[in-house]
Design a protein around this motif. Structure first.
Motif, PDB file in Angstrom:
ATOM      1  N   THR A  24     -11.270  14.381   5.313  1.00  0.00           N
ATOM      2  CA  THR A  24     -12.370  13.327   5.314  1.00  0.00           C
ATOM      3  C   THR A  24     -12.172  12.188   4.189  1.00  0.00           C
ATOM      4  N   ALA A  25     -11.966  12.919   2.880  1.00  0.00           N
ATOM      5  CA  ALA A  25     -11.721  11.642   1.935  1.00  0.00           C
ATOM      6  C   ALA A  25     -10.582  10.901   2.073  1.00  0.00           C
ATOM      7  N   GLU A  26      -9.355  11.506   2.782  1.00  0.00           N
ATOM      8  CA  GLU A  26      -8.120  10.847   3.006  1.00  0.00           C
ATOM      9  C   GLU A  26      -8.684   9.711   3.986  1.00  0.00           C
ATOM     10  N   GLU A  27      -9.369  10.048   5.140  1.00  0.00           N
ATOM     11  CA  GLU A  27     -10.002   9.008   6.016  1.00  0.00           C
ATOM     12  C   GLU A  27     -10.662   7.967   5.561  1.00  0.00           C
ATOM     13  N   ILE A  28     -11.383   8.185   4.445  1.00  0.00           N
ATOM     14  CA  ILE A  28     -12.381   7.151   3.846  1.00  0.00           C
ATOM     15  C   ILE A  28     -11.584   6.179   3.027  1.00  0.00           C
ATOM     16  N   GLN A  29     -10.422   6.762   2.341  1.00  0.00           N
ATOM     17  CA  GLN A  29      -9.769   6.067   1.623  1.00  0.00           C
ATOM     18  C   GLN A  29      -8.831   5.112   2.293  1.00  0.00           C
ATOM     19  N   ALA A  30      -8.353   5.533   3.508  1.00  0.00           N
ATOM     20  CA  ALA A  30      -7.503   4.860   4.532  1.00  0.00           C
ATOM     21  C   ALA A  30      -8.164   3.655   5.105  1.00  0.00           C
ATOM     22  N   GLN A  31      -9.701   4.043   5.207  1.00  0.00           N
ATOM     23  CA  GLN A  31     -10.519   2.887   5.716  1.00  0.00           C
ATOM     24  C   GLN A  31     -10.687   1.775   4.828  1.00  0.00           C
ATOM     25  N   ASP A  32     -10.936   2.127   3.527  1.00  0.00           N
ATOM     26  CA  ASP A  32     -11.050   1.292   2.629  1.00  0.00           C
ATOM     27  C   ASP A  32      -9.797   0.213   2.477  1.00  0.00           C
ATOM     28  N   GLU A  33      -8.575   0.831   2.144  1.00  0.00           N
ATOM     29  CA  GLU A  33      -7.127   0.301   2.395  1.00  0.00           C
ATOM     30  C   GLU A  33      -6.951  -0.679   3.540  1.00  0.00           C
ATOM     31  N   GLN A  34      -7.172  -0.378   4.736  1.00  0.00           N
ATOM     32  CA  GLN A  34      -7.320  -1.120   5.877  1.00  0.00           C
ATOM     33  C   GLN A  34      -8.269  -2.337   5.900  1.00  0.00           C
ATOM     34  N   ASP A  35      -9.591  -2.028   5.436  1.00  0.00           N
ATOM     35  CA  ASP A  35     -10.518  -3.207   5.180  1.00  0.00           C
ATOM     36  C   ASP A  35     -10.018  -4.227   4.285  1.00  0.00           C
ATOM     37  N   ALA A  36      -9.162  -3.888   3.096  1.00  0.00           N
ATOM     38  CA  ALA A  36      -8.587  -4.875   2.551  1.00  0.00           C
ATOM     39  C   ALA A  36      -7.417  -5.614   2.942  1.00  0.00           C
ATOM     40  N   ALA A  37      -6.752  -4.887   3.625  1.00  0.00           N
ATOM     41  CA  ALA A  37      -5.453  -5.684   4.333  1.00  0.00           C
ATOM     42  C   ALA A  37      -6.093  -6.568   5.228  1.00  0.00           C
ATOM     43  N   LEU A  38      -6.968  -6.044   6.211  1.00  0.00           N
ATOM     44  CA  LEU A  38      -7.374  -7.067   7.309  1.00  0.00           C
ATOM     45  C   LEU A  38      -7.913  -8.288   6.663  1.00  0.00           C
TER      46      LEU A  38
END
Length: 455
Positions: free
Chosen positions: A196-210
């Motif tokens: 779950t923590a990895e998913e949250i971190q990946a979502q934050d990184e994706q938001d920044a890239a988008l």
């Protein structure tokens, strides 16, 4: 009803195919970035401004034509001295002067050095723009792959959560049957929370890239479904040429950063010459047409029409030491630029070697991770069967699952890293073009249901 169902299905398929055709890969994002990226648009204006330096410098070598006119009302008092005493005369009169002046430098080393400096500044602006154009290609692919890798991470984390959730339910069932332990349940729950923590971190990184991609194309953000993903069967490109020494020579000849630094060196060199010209004489030819009437007290009530042609020479003798100081300052700046060129050359060649190695090793890493993924998938299946047979325990299953998802992550990362390394290798060599990004773009295959990005 069957006919209506067929119609609805046909519309759905048509909509999916249309959206897929309009979804954007890296090359389409780049095309929009050319029109919307503020950094690139600023680079265009910087280049346009730099183009004028050549004309500004050339102007110092060309003829100069000027015109001046003056007209005034004069109130003066003239005093005449003689033996009978002083006599005064008040004069109220109009005066005017009109002059056309044409000047042509004949010997002016400062103007020549300034012209050569302007040419170098123009070439510097061109190379700087070429560098920023290639940087835009790299930035597009960097943010694009970051967004896709983050999505892979999200999907990977969700798959892990689902697997751990199933494992946790199974462990609870076995615990109630008296065949499991509380430790097995806690281990599965712990792995679930980490996923779950990895998913949250990946979502934050994706938001920044988008959002970075959105900034490139003039939008607040981009939806991940609008991006075309990398093909599952992606194969590495052939590396041509295959030896580093050739890439080394290409980079020294074509890298735009090094080329702009060499032009900056010429700019500094001609700045030294321009300042040194402060010790040298200047020779100009000139021609003038002048009309004057009562321009001074000596020409009161007199009109002159004068045409003149001639040459003038000026020789600086002493300026307080300012010229010598300016020359020393310019020479120090020249030495600074020489060191900067040397540093940029070393930095570029180091990065060139790094990307070349990454391309070569990336092929082997991709093969290794693909084989590791096949083995990890088989390991998960065999471990689950061994648990049912009593040969393995719950922790073995969790470790096998963790190895599978870690291998998937590493494989995805290696694929994107290879694409970036191949692109950056051409960037540092100075040969990155739109055709190269178009080649990379072919490695991305549209997914069904992707939404278009509207310009």
């Amino acid at each position: 009803m069957k006919a209506a169902s067929r119609v609805c299905l046909g519309w759905a398929l048509w909509a999916a195919m249309t959206a897929s055709a309009q979804a954007m890969g890296p090359f389409q994002v780049y095309e929009q970035a050319l029109r919307n990226d503020p950094e690139f648009l600023g680079a265009i204006e910087e280049r346009n401004a730099g183009q004028e330096n050549r004309l500004i410098g050339r102007a110092g070598l060309l003829p100069k034509l000027s015109y001046s006119y003056n007209k005034g009302r004069n109130h003066s008092k003239a005093t005449y001295l003689n033996d009978q005493g002083n006599r005064h005369e008040d004069r109220n009169y109009n005066s005017y002067g009109s002059t056309f002046l044409l000047q042509q430098p004949l010997i002016d080393y400062e103007a020549y050095a300034n012209y050569r400096k302007g040419v170098a500044q123009t070439l510097f602006a061109n190379e700087t723009f070429r560098s920023k154009s290639q940087e835009l290609l790299v930035r597009v692919l960097t943010h694009y792959t970051q967004a896709l890798f983050a999505q892979d991470q999200i999907d990977n984390a969700r798959a892990k959560k689902k697997a751990y959730e199933q494992q946790s339910r199974q462990n609870e069932h076995m615990f109630r049957q008296g065949e499991g332990t509380r430790t097995d349940i806690l281990e599965a729950e712990s792995r679930y929370e980490l996923a779950t923590a990895e998913e949250i971190q990946a979502q934050d990184e994706q938001d920044a890239a988008l959002r970075e991609l959105g900034a490139l194309i003039g939008q607040p953000t981009v939806d991940i479904d609008q991006l075309i993903p990398l093909a599952p069967g992606f194969n590495p490109f052939a590396l041509e040429p295959g030896n580093f020494s050739t890439w080394h020579e290409i980079a020294l000849a074509n890298n735009p950063v090094l080329a702009s630094q060499r032009e900056a060196l010429d700019v500094a060199r001609y700045e030294v010459e321009r300042n040194r010209a402060g010790h040298l004489p200047k020779l100009n030819a000139y021609a003038s047409v002048r009309k004057m009437e009562s321009e001074s007290g000596n020409t009161y009530n007199q009109r002159y029409d004068t045409n003149t042609i001639g040459i003038e020479i000026s020789l600086p003798l002493y300026s307080g030491g300012g010229v010598s100081a300016s020359v020393r300052q310019a020479r120090s700046n020249l030495s600074q630029v020489e060191y900067e060129l040397e540093g940029k050359t070393r930095e570029t060649l180091i990065e060139l070697r790094r990307q070349f190695n990454a391309c070569q090793s990336g092929v082997s890493k991709l093969r290794a991770y693909q084989k590791a993924l096949t083995s990890a998938e088989a390991l998960v299946v065999s471990t689950r069967q061994s648990i049912l047979g009593g040969e393995r325990v719950n922790l073995d299953a969790l470790n096998a699952e963790q190895q599978l998802y870690s291998t998937r992550r590493d494989l995805a990362q290696t694929r994107y890293d290879y694409l970036l390394a191949w692109t950056k290798l051409h960037f540092y060599a100075g040969t990155l073009r739109e055709q190269d990004l178009a080649k990379v773009d072919e490695a991305f295959v549209p997914r069904a249901g992707a939404q278009p990005i509207h310009p």
